[in-house]
Design a protein around this motif. Structure first.
Motif, PDB file in Angstrom:
ATOM      1  N   GLY A  15     -38.569  74.295  70.550  1.00  0.00           N
ATOM      2  CA  GLY A  15     -39.806  75.116  69.849  1.00  0.00           C
ATOM      3  C   GLY A  15     -39.972  74.683  68.567  1.00  0.00           C
ATOM      4  O   GLY A  15     -40.985  74.591  68.022  1.00  0.00           O
TER       5      GLY A  15
ATOM      6  N   LEU B  40     -42.333  72.775  65.885  1.00  0.00           N
ATOM      7  CA  LEU B  40     -42.892  73.454  64.710  1.00  0.00           C
ATOM      8  C   LEU B  40     -43.016  72.728  63.337  1.00  0.00           C
ATOM      9  O   LEU B  40     -43.713  72.742  62.412  1.00  0.00           O
ATOM     10  CB  LEU B  40     -42.459  74.960  64.466  1.00  0.00           C
ATOM     11  CG  LEU B  40     -43.006  75.974  65.650  1.00  0.00           C
ATOM     12  CD1 LEU B  40     -42.286  77.455  65.205  1.00  0.00           C
ATOM     13  CD2 LEU B  40     -44.470  75.924  65.266  1.00  0.00           C
TER      14      LEU B  40
ATOM     15  N   LEU C 263     -48.054  72.085  67.709  1.00  0.00           N
ATOM     16  CA  LEU C 263     -48.039  73.569  67.790  1.00  0.00           C
ATOM     17  C   LEU C 263     -48.208  74.266  69.255  1.00  0.00           C
ATOM     18  O   LEU C 263     -47.316  75.117  69.746  1.00  0.00           O
ATOM     19  CB  LEU C 263     -49.029  74.117  67.051  1.00  0.00           C
ATOM     20  CG  LEU C 263     -49.203  75.635  66.748  1.00  0.00           C
ATOM     21  CD1 LEU C 263     -48.167  76.143  66.445  1.00  0.00           C
ATOM     22  CD2 LEU C 263     -50.545  75.950  65.971  1.00  0.00           C
TER      23      LEU C 263
ATOM     24  N   ALA D 102     -44.930  73.708  71.104  1.00  0.00           N
ATOM     25  CA  ALA D 102     -43.956  74.709  70.600  1.00  0.00           C
ATOM     26  C   ALA D 102     -44.061  76.057  71.568  1.00  0.00           C
ATOM     27  O   ALA D 102     -43.025  76.509  71.985  1.00  0.00           O
ATOM     28  CB  ALA D 102     -44.003  74.991  69.163  1.00  0.00           C
ATOM     29  N   GLY D 103     -45.468  76.218  71.704  1.00  0.00           N
ATOM     30  CA  GLY D 103     -45.650  77.430  72.442  1.00  0.00           C
ATOM     31  C   GLY D 103     -45.129  77.215  73.981  1.00  0.00           C
ATOM     32  O   GLY D 103     -44.598  78.193  74.510  1.00  0.00           O
TER      33      GLY D 103
ATOM     34  N   PHE E 158     -41.387  77.647  73.770  1.00  0.00           N
ATOM     35  CA  PHE E 158     -41.045  78.995  73.726  1.00  0.00           C
ATOM     36  C   PHE E 158     -41.313  79.969  74.914  1.00  0.00           C
ATOM     37  O   PHE E 158     -40.769  80.815  75.301  1.00  0.00           O
ATOM     38  CB  PHE E 158     -41.574  79.611  72.747  1.00  0.00           C
ATOM     39  CG  PHE E 158     -41.062  79.454  71.160  1.00  0.00           C
ATOM     40  CD1 PHE E 158     -39.828  79.441  70.950  1.00  0.00           C
ATOM     41  CD2 PHE E 158     -41.823  78.726  70.236  1.00  0.00           C
ATOM     42  CE1 PHE E 158     -39.286  79.029  69.673  1.00  0.00           C
ATOM     43  CE2 PHE E 158     -41.361  78.164  68.950  1.00  0.00           C
ATOM     44  CZ  PHE E 158     -40.060  78.568  68.553  1.00  0.00           C
TER      45      PHE E 158
ATOM     46  N   ILE F 155     -39.336  84.035  69.239  1.00  0.00           N
ATOM     47  CA  ILE F 155     -40.943  83.749  68.881  1.00  0.00           C
ATOM     48  C   ILE F 155     -41.278  84.549  67.902  1.00  0.00           C
ATOM     49  O   ILE F 155     -42.185  84.254  67.210  1.00  0.00           O
ATOM     50  CB  ILE F 155     -41.646  84.435  70.400  1.00  0.00           C
ATOM     51  CG1 ILE F 155     -41.183  83.269  71.783  1.00  0.00           C
ATOM     52  CG2 ILE F 155     -43.008  84.298  70.408  1.00  0.00           C
ATOM     53  CD1 ILE F 155     -41.732  83.888  72.930  1.00  0.00           C
TER      54      ILE F 155
ATOM     55  N   ALA G  56     -40.483  82.414  65.051  1.00  0.00           N
ATOM     56  CA  ALA G  56     -41.543  81.341  64.931  1.00  0.00           C
ATOM     57  C   ALA G  56     -42.966  81.809  64.400  1.00  0.00           C
ATOM     58  O   ALA G  56     -43.438  80.970  63.696  1.00  0.00           O
ATOM     59  CB  ALA G  56     -41.819  80.598  66.385  1.00  0.00           C
ATOM     60  N   GLY G  57     -43.443  82.988  64.750  1.00  0.00           N
ATOM     61  CA  GLY G  57     -44.458  83.390  64.252  1.00  0.00           C
ATOM     62  C   GLY G  57     -44.629  83.705  62.501  1.00  0.00           C
ATOM     63  O   GLY G  57     -45.426  83.342  62.000  1.00  0.00           O
TER      64      GLY G  57
ATOM     65  N   GLY H 114     -52.558  81.285  65.906  1.00  0.00           N
ATOM     66  CA  GLY H 114     -50.907  81.469  65.947  1.00  0.00           C
ATOM     67  C   GLY H 114     -50.780  82.576  67.292  1.00  0.00           C
ATOM     68  O   GLY H 114     -49.901  82.347  67.965  1.00  0.00           O
TER      69      GLY H 114
ATOM     70  N   SER I  95     -51.233  80.076  70.611  1.00  0.00           N
ATOM     71  CA  SER I  95     -50.080  79.359  70.826  1.00  0.00           C
ATOM     72  C   SER I  95     -48.829  79.639  70.956  1.00  0.00           C
ATOM     73  O   SER I  95     -47.961  79.280  71.569  1.00  0.00           O
ATOM     74  CB  SER I  95     -50.177  78.070  69.576  1.00  0.00           C
ATOM     75  OG  SER I  95     -49.722  78.724  68.364  1.00  0.00           O
ATOM     76  N   LEU I  96     -48.692  81.066  70.019  1.00  0.00           N
ATOM     77  CA  LEU I  96     -47.131  81.259  70.118  1.00  0.00           C
ATOM     78  C   LEU I  96     -47.044  82.750  70.919  1.00  0.00           C
ATOM     79  O   LEU I  96     -45.921  83.424  71.124  1.00  0.00           O
ATOM     80  CB  LEU I  96     -46.813  81.587  68.565  1.00  0.00           C
ATOM     81  CG  LEU I  96     -46.306  80.097  67.894  1.00  0.00           C
ATOM     82  CD1 LEU I  96     -45.983  80.601  66.654  1.00  0.00           C
ATOM     83  CD2 LEU I  96     -45.425  79.357  68.741  1.00  0.00           C
TER      84      LEU I  96
END
Length: 213
Positions: A98, A102, A135, A138-139, A142, A156, A159-160, A189, A192-193
């Motif tokens: 992840g 990013l 991106l 990455a989600g 995670f 997570i 990552a945010g 954000g 995706s996350l």
């Protein structure tokens, strides 16, 4: 356990993705030491490779990246998790994937600033619209981490924060103002996350929903 239904109704303290990966090794090589450990060994090996890729993006030097990967490969806890069926090895792999995604997304965004450096007026007029596949990948990574162990929530959150700081700095470099299109940043954000990992987490329990009330 109940392999026919694809669930483990006894040991339910963790989500199922990591246990599926362990089960895949057992299904391939049998209920023996090789089957138990195969998936963990593959995850540990891939973790070293992804760590090398991250270090290369951060430091831009192959020697430093190789040293980083080597130190991980001989680190006691990482080596142990790669030899036995522990969920932490899979968690580490998905989280590392992840953050690698990013970093790729960040580098692509900042390359737009470099490409537009010769035309300052155009570069600062508006934010460029580009696709961001890494991106979303990455989600996905995670989400798999969260569907392996709940402690992925901490990764997570990290990552945010990384995405927020990186995007604000990028906006300032492109437009001269860090707050440009903040609602768009927040929406991207969150989607995706937060939403993507949540969907993957819930989907990982599909077998439970199908077989148990």
């Amino acid at each position: 356990s109940d392999p026919a239904r694809g669930v483990d109704p006894v040991f339910v303290v963790h989500p199922p993705v990591g246990k599926w990966l362990i089960a895949a090794g057992i299904a391939t090589f049998g209920d023996n030491s090789l089957g138990w450990r195969f998936s963990s060994a593959v995850a540990g090996t891939l973790l070293v490779a992804v760590t090398y890729a991250i270090a290369l993006r951060l430091f831009r030097r192959r020697g430093i990246a190789a040293l980083t990967a080597f130190l991980l490969s001989i680190e006691g806890l990482a080596l142990t998790m790669s030899r036995i069926s522990m969920l932490d090895g899979f968690l580490a792999l998905f989280v590392t994937l992840g953050f690698w995604c990013l970093l790729i997304d960040r580098d692509h965004r900042w390359s737009l600033v470099t490409d537009g450096a010769d035309d300052a007026g155009t570069a600062r007029a508006r934010l460029p619209r580009t696709s961001r596949p890494h991106l979303w990948l990455a989600g996905l990574a995670f989400g798999l981490a969260l569907a392996t162990k709940w402690s992925a929530v901490l990764a997570i959150a990290g990552a945010g924060m990384f995405l927020l700081v990186s995007e604000l700095a990028w906006r300032r470099a492109v437009t001269g103002r860090w707050w440009r299109q903040l609602p768009r940043l927040v929406a991207t954000g969150v989607a995706s996350l937060i939403i993507v990992p949540a969907v993957i987490y819930v989907a990982s329990y599909a077998a439970w929903f199908a077989n148990y009330e």
